[in-house]
Design a protein around this motif. Structure first.
Motif, PDB file in Angstrom:
ATOM      1  N   ASP A  67      13.870  -7.623  -8.968  1.00 49.67           N
ATOM      2  CA  ASP A  67      12.633  -7.072  -8.406  1.00 49.67           C
ATOM      3  C   ASP A  67      12.759  -6.837  -6.904  1.00 49.67           C
ATOM      4  N   MET A  68      13.601  -7.613  -6.246  1.00 45.94           N
ATOM      5  CA  MET A  68      13.827  -7.433  -4.819  1.00 45.94           C
ATOM      6  C   MET A  68      14.436  -6.050  -4.556  1.00 45.94           C
ATOM      7  N   ALA A  69      15.337  -5.634  -5.423  1.00 48.63           N
ATOM      8  CA  ALA A  69      15.943  -4.304  -5.279  1.00 48.63           C
ATOM      9  C   ALA A  69      14.874  -3.224  -5.386  1.00 48.63           C
ATOM     10  N   GLN A  70      13.980  -3.372  -6.317  1.00 49.28           N
ATOM     11  CA  GLN A  70      12.900  -2.402  -6.495  1.00 49.28           C
ATOM     12  C   GLN A  70      12.001  -2.361  -5.254  1.00 49.28           C
ATOM     13  N   GLN A  71      11.728  -3.512  -4.679  1.00 45.99           N
ATOM     14  CA  GLN A  71      10.894  -3.566  -3.473  1.00 45.99           C
ATOM     15  C   GLN A  71      11.567  -2.835  -2.312  1.00 45.99           C
ATOM     16  N   VAL A  72      12.864  -3.040  -2.166  1.00 48.08           N
ATOM     17  CA  VAL A  72      13.599  -2.368  -1.091  1.00 48.08           C
ATOM     18  C   VAL A  72      13.627  -0.870  -1.351  1.00 48.08           C
ATOM     19  N   ARG A  73      13.876  -0.490  -2.577  1.00 44.31           N
ATOM     20  CA  ARG A  73      13.949   0.931  -2.934  1.00 44.31           C
ATOM     21  C   ARG A  73      12.633   1.651  -2.645  1.00 44.31           C
ATOM     22  N   MET A  74      11.527   0.993  -2.890  1.00 45.26           N
ATOM     23  CA  MET A  74      10.203   1.602  -2.718  1.00 45.26           C
ATOM     24  C   MET A  74       9.649   1.448  -1.292  1.00 45.26           C
ATOM     25  N   SER A  75      10.318   0.699  -0.458  1.00 49.21           N
ATOM     26  CA  SER A  75       9.838   0.421   0.895  1.00 49.21           C
ATOM     27  C   SER A  75       9.822   1.690   1.754  1.00 49.21           C
ATOM     28  N   ASP A  76       8.848   1.747   2.652  1.00 46.96           N
ATOM     29  CA  ASP A  76       8.760   2.850   3.615  1.00 46.96           C
ATOM     30  C   ASP A  76       9.444   2.512   4.938  1.00 46.96           C
ATOM     31  N   SER A  77      10.009   1.322   5.038  1.00 52.40           N
ATOM     32  CA  SER A  77      10.688   0.890   6.253  1.00 52.40           C
ATOM     33  C   SER A  77      11.977   1.699   6.451  1.00 52.40           C
ATOM     34  N   ALA A  78      12.189   2.162   7.662  1.00 50.14           N
ATOM     35  CA  ALA A  78      13.401   2.933   7.972  1.00 50.14           C
ATOM     36  C   ALA A  78      14.654   2.101   7.732  1.00 50.14           C
ATOM     37  N   SER A  79      14.610   0.817   8.066  1.00 50.71           N
ATOM     38  CA  SER A  79      15.794  -0.025   7.870  1.00 50.71           C
ATOM     39  C   SER A  79      16.057  -0.251   6.378  1.00 50.71           C
ATOM     40  N   ASP A  80      14.997  -0.398   5.590  1.00 45.13           N
ATOM     41  CA  ASP A  80      15.182  -0.541   4.142  1.00 45.13           C
ATOM     42  C   ASP A  80      15.727   0.745   3.534  1.00 45.13           C
ATOM     43  N   GLU A  81      15.226   1.886   4.000  1.00 42.18           N
ATOM     44  CA  GLU A  81      15.719   3.171   3.492  1.00 42.18           C
ATOM     45  C   GLU A  81      17.194   3.367   3.820  1.00 42.18           C
ATOM     46  N   ALA A  82      17.600   2.978   5.023  1.00 40.07           N
ATOM     47  CA  ALA A  82      19.009   3.092   5.420  1.00 40.07           C
ATOM     48  C   ALA A  82      19.874   2.153   4.586  1.00 40.07           C
TER      49      ALA A  82
END
Length: 100
Positions: A67-82
């Motif tokens: 579920d952590m992967a899904q949270q990162v994938r859906m995040s709007d944070s620029a660092s998470d997107e990178a």
């Protein structure tokens, strides 16, 4: 990273060399029947060539908590997107080089 560079790195490392790392350890701890030393070692070698140590530690957490992967994938944070872009590159390379 170009595929040819990744292939050259595998030749340089040798496919039998197992390097213990965050990804390898997390992979082996999943308890899945497909998670064996050969496969997990291969995935770790790809991680060593495509991800920083910090990214590896973060990605290793996905094995225990998908579920952590899904949270990162859906995040709007620029660092998470990178991070997600780097992770996808790693995952694709690992699938290409480590699947039977």
């Amino acid at each position: 990273m170009k595929i040819s560079l990744l292939a050259a790195a595998f030749v340089a490392l040798g496919t039998s060399q197992a390097l213990a790392g965050a990804i390898d350890s997390a992979c082996l701890k999943t308890g899945r029947s497909a998670a064996n030393r050969e496969l997990c070692g291969c995935v770790q070698r790809v991680a060593d060539m495509t991800l920083s140590k910090s990214d590896q530690r973060r990605a290793a957490k996905f094995f225990k908590d998908p579920d952590m992967a899904q949270q990162v994938r859906m995040s709007d944070s620029a660092s998470d997107e990178a991070f997600w872009a780097r992770y996808k590159q790693f995952a694709g390379a690992a699938e290409n080089y480590c699947s039977n």
